[in-house]
Write an enzyme that holds these catalytic residues in place. Structure first.
Site, PDB file in Angstrom:
ATOM      1  N   ASP A 284       7.743  -4.175   0.408  1.00 36.25           N
ATOM      2  CA  ASP A 284       6.697  -3.224   0.743  1.00 36.25           C
ATOM      3  C   ASP A 284       6.881  -2.657   2.156  1.00 36.25           C
ATOM      4  O   ASP A 284       7.205  -3.392   3.084  1.00 36.25           O
ATOM      5  CB  ASP A 284       5.360  -3.992   0.662  1.00 36.25           C
ATOM      6  CG  ASP A 284       4.177  -3.107   0.960  1.00 36.25           C
ATOM      7  OD1 ASP A 284       3.954  -2.162   0.193  1.00 36.25           O
ATOM      8  OD2 ASP A 284       3.475  -3.355   1.960  1.00 36.25           O
ATOM      9  N   GLU A 326      10.293   0.174  -0.978  1.00 37.64           N
ATOM     10  CA  GLU A 326       9.144   1.073  -0.960  1.00 37.64           C
ATOM     11  C   GLU A 326       9.136   1.737   0.408  1.00 37.64           C
ATOM     12  O   GLU A 326       8.660   1.194   1.383  1.00 37.64           O
ATOM     13  CB  GLU A 326       7.832   0.318  -1.210  1.00 37.64           C
ATOM     14  CG  GLU A 326       6.673   1.265  -1.503  1.00 37.64           C
ATOM     15  CD  GLU A 326       5.657   1.403  -0.378  1.00 37.64           C
ATOM     16  OE1 GLU A 326       4.803   2.295  -0.465  1.00 37.64           O
ATOM     17  OE2 GLU A 326       5.698   0.655   0.604  1.00 37.64           O
TER      18      GLU A 326
HETATM   19  C1  GLC Z   1       2.391  -0.172   0.770  1.00 34.85           C
HETATM   20  C2  GLC Z   1       1.446  -0.321  -0.387  1.00 34.85           C
HETATM   21  C3  GLC Z   1       0.112   0.206  -0.020  1.00 34.85           C
HETATM   22  C4  GLC Z   1      -0.385  -0.505   1.208  1.00 34.85           C
HETATM   23  C5  GLC Z   1       0.641  -0.429   2.329  1.00 34.85           C
HETATM   24  C6  GLC Z   1       0.313  -1.389   3.403  1.00 34.85           C
HETATM   25  O1  GLC Z   1       2.668   1.120   1.054  1.00 34.85           O
HETATM   26  O2  GLC Z   1       1.967   0.330  -1.503  1.00 34.85           O
HETATM   27  O3  GLC Z   1      -0.797   0.087  -1.053  1.00 34.85           O
HETATM   28  O4  GLC Z   1      -1.565   0.085   1.648  1.00 34.85           O
HETATM   29  O5  GLC Z   1       1.912  -0.804   1.895  1.00 34.85           O
HETATM   30  O6  GLC Z   1       0.589  -2.709   2.964  1.00 34.85           O
HETATM   31  C1  GLC Z   2       2.086   5.766   3.949  1.00 38.91           C
HETATM   32  C2  GLC Z   2       3.232   4.856   4.023  1.00 38.91           C
HETATM   33  C3  GLC Z   2       3.468   4.206   2.695  1.00 38.91           C
HETATM   34  C4  GLC Z   2       2.194   3.655   2.130  1.00 38.91           C
HETATM   35  C5  GLC Z   2       1.099   4.617   2.140  1.00 38.91           C
HETATM   36  C6  GLC Z   2      -0.184   3.968   1.721  1.00 38.91           C
HETATM   37  O1  GLC Z   2       2.414   6.846   3.165  1.00 38.91           O
HETATM   38  O2  GLC Z   2       4.395   5.544   4.412  1.00 38.91           O
HETATM   39  O3  GLC Z   2       4.397   3.196   2.843  1.00 38.91           O
HETATM   40  O4  GLC Z   2       2.368   3.329   0.791  1.00 38.91           O
HETATM   41  O5  GLC Z   2       0.954   5.127   3.429  1.00 38.91           O
HETATM   42  O6  GLC Z   2      -1.165   4.927   1.638  1.00 38.91           O
END
Ligand code: GLC
Ligand code: GLC
Length: 645
Positions: A284, A326
């Site tokens: 993540d 991700e």
């Molecule tokens: C990732 C997850 C998102 C979360 C963020 C912080 O982007 O997909 O749902 O808010 O990480 O952990």
């Molecule tokens: C931003 C981050 C992504 C996360 C998202 C959550 O776009 O780059 O990693 O999933 O915020 O809203």
């Protein structure tokens, strides 16, 4: 020379560890360690080589790798070996993914196991279970603020339940994907608790500052991720009397990877979940792993070195396990998470194709596929041995992550265009079919991301509310068109649970105080089992969407043109019609998608220049088409045409 240094170091480390490990059969482990150690050592010394305790830390890392190997169940080791033999196993057209919340779908892991047949019925054989780890009560960012990285939240069940689920999945030929939240912990995690209790060793796990001096300098260049609900990137902690770096929510503390202990712990945690049966680990927020003053603190070179190191370590202990990155960042940056200059992946084998996701929604709003074609021609190709995960919706918001350059190349003003998309998908734009909500609107920049389910964004909610049969029909076609593209374009399609039935936004989320203000909960509601009951009834909307999607899955899984085949984007000569070829040996198909609600025509002559014959078979509709002068494509129609080769 350097390799000799590395060999000598490995010998010293093994001398140190051997007395402890000697009763074990570690032959495979030693072979893999030998093969990967040069890379591991180079990366580790690049990151931590200047420390006095370098040897001790390097030894600790190898020790963890060995112990995780000893803990690895025999059955999983057998799978490791099979996958080492066939390392492109995951590039098969057979794989179809689904992302879901365990509680929303089935309550518990036991419930999820019982409901696997629902997923198999649609051909789904890779399941991403959104976070199930132990979390604080109250707000936990949908499970992304973790309290204990080695324990499940008791709401879902026990580790025993997870092992049972993973065994059942294996029997059904399904892959299990679990999250490891590598960038931060909850402020209630034991490391944070110890930091608060004053232990310097644990304070070194985070970025803590006595005054605002450095936080202020950092914030000059760091974009805000949650500007509405959690502005800034630092939070004052009264117990510590310090500022803590919190890039996401104020209760998510960023881990400090300049400390090798953080890296070692996280590698161990990744291997722990690998040993619980995860086939794929979703890492993540990987773009955020390294912070540097004067930068946006995303996509730093060291973040990539950390991922490479994690990958090399995983290769030693659990080589059958894949990583998904991700990183929802700019197109040129996303691609780097596969490993730069790598012929074969050296970082993550799989990455979210956020670029395609955003471009699909762009084309749907504008009814014009030229930006998408232009961008994908430049940004879709990836190194061998890697795969995109292609998606339309996920549990997060939609961010407009394409580059301004790609918009400007089409003669548009990027800022205005982004504003148009925001207006369109929040339903503020006159005539828009979409019913979405802004996420984290930033009054300073005017930017906002978008929340909402696929169906609500594609017009179904509006059509049903207005009892407009034509709009409902169009929405169903839009939903299937988007899914058709992710099924066929190349990579692993990831369906978001509920989209197969056209589930709509859930406006009740903000009655829950732990969710209020986070519009992503619009599209995270409980699964609609009533809708699922209707999935075989073609008189229902759910049934029509489900059946169309099932056909698309079957088309993908049954046709060799979609396996490891290259993708060639083509200019169809019509700005509303998107087109690409998939070519694999003697199999070749042309996929066409009409992104407008009007019938479109393609010149037959042009099709013939592309190598098509006058008579073609549309594999999706299951019929033969003869295009003498023109090929007629209905509103939002998807065609999958065979090409003679
Ligand atoms: C990732 C997850 C998102 C979360 C963020 C912080 O982007 O997909 O749902 O808010 O990480 O952990
Ligand atoms: C931003 C981050 C992504 C996360 C998202 C959550 O776009 O780059 O990693 O999933 O915020 O809203």
């Amino acid at each position: 020379m350097y390799e000799q240094v590395s060999h000598a170091l490995l010998n010293d480390i093994l001398d140190e560890l051997r007395p402890d490990l000697k009763r074990q059969d570690l032959r495979h482990f030693y072979t893999r360690l030998g093969a990967n150690f040069y890379a591991i050592h180079s990366l580790f010394s690049h990151l931590y080589g200047r420390r006095d305790d370098f040897f001790e830390q390097m030894t600790a890392l190898v020790d963890r790798l060995a112990r995780a190997y000893i803990d690895r169940p025999t059955e999983l080791e057998r799978i490791d070996m099979a996958r080492e033999e066939d390392h492109n196993w995951f590039l098969s057209q057979d794989i179809v993914g689904m992302a879901l919340y365990c509680d929303g779908f089935a309550g518990t892991l036991e419930g999820l196991e019982a409901h696997l047949p629902y997923l198999s019925e649609l051909g789904v054989n890779m399941v991403h279970i959104l976070p199930i780890l132990s979390c604080p009560e109250g707000a936990s960012d949908g499970g992304y603020a973790v309290k204990d990285f080695r324990d499940l939240d008791e709401r879902f069940g026990t580790l025993e339940d997870l092992r049972s689920l993973s065994e059942s999945m294996r029997k059904r030929g399904m892959l299990l994907t679990l999250d490891v939240i590598v960038n931060h912990t909850s402020d209630e995690h034991v490391w944070a608790a110890r930091a608060k209790a004053g232990y310097p060793d644990f304070q070194d796990f985070y970025y803590l500052f006595d005054s605002r001096d450095l936080p202020d300098i950092f914030e000059e260049t760091m974009p805000e991720i949650f500007p509405e609900t959690s502005p800034g990137s630092f939070t004052w902690d009264p117990t510590l009397g310090k500022w803590v770096m919190t890039v996401f929510n104020s209760y998510q503390w960023d881990l400090n990877y300049t400390n090798p202990r953080v890296l070692i712990e996280m590698v161990d945690i990744i291997l722990f979940w690998a040993n619980q049966g995860a086939d794929i680990v979703r890492l993540d927020a990987v773009a955020f792993l390294w912070k540097k003053i004067g930068t946006i603190c995303q996509n730093e070179r060291e973040a990539h070195l950390i991922l490479q190191l994690m990958k090399d370590c995983c290769q030693v202990t659990a080589p059958g396990v894949l990583f998904i990155a991700e990183a929802i960042v700019a197109p040129l940056e996303i691609i780097k998470y596969f490993g730069e200059d790598a012929v074969i992946a050296k970082e993550c084998e799989i990455a979210y194709n956020a670029t395609l996701m955003a471009l699909l929604w762009d084309a749907l709003a504008t009814r014009d596929v030229r930006i998408m074609r232009h961008a994908l021609q430049r940004r879709f190709a990836i190194p061998g041995g890697c795969a995109w995960v292609n998606y339309i919706r996920c549990h997060d918001d939609i961010g407009w992550v394409f580059t301004n350059e790609d918009i400007e190349a089409m003669g548009l003003d990027a800022k205005q265009h982004r504003r148009f998309l925001k207006q369109f998908y929040t339903g503020r734009f006159e005539g828009s079919f979409a019913r979405g909500a802004p996420f984290q609107e930033n009054p300073l920049t005017g930017d906002a991301r978008i929340s909402g389910t696929c169906a609500s964004l594609a017009g179904l909610e509006k059509g049903l509310a207005e009892n407009d049969q034509n709009e409902v029909d169009m929405a169903i076609r839009r939903i299937l068109l988007l899914h058709g593209i992710i099924m066929l374009i190349g990579g692993i399609p990831l369906i978001y649970l509920g989209d197969e039935l056209g589930m709509l936004n859930d406006y009740d989320y903000d009655k829950d105080p732990t969710k209020v203000g986070d519009s992503r909960w619009l599209h995270r509601s409980h699964f609609d089992w009533q809708g699922a009951e209707q999935r075989h009834d073609l008189n229902t909307v759910a049934g029509r969407i489900y059946k169309g999607l099932l056909r698309l899955v079957q088309l993908r899984q049954q046709n060799l043109a979609f396996t490891r085949a290259e993708t060639e984007f083509t200019d169809t000569g019509n700005p509303h019609v998107f087109g690409f070829f998939r070519n694999h040996d003697q199999y070749s198909v042309l996929v066409l998608g009409n992104f407008s609600e009007k019938e479109q025509r393609l010149e037959a002559r042009r099709l013939r220049h592309m190598g098509m014959r006058k008579t073609m078979v549309d594999l999706y509709a299951g019929r033969t088409i003869t295009a003498t002068q023109e090929l007629v494509i209905e509103p939002y129609q998807l065609m999958v045409l065979t090409r003679a080769v």
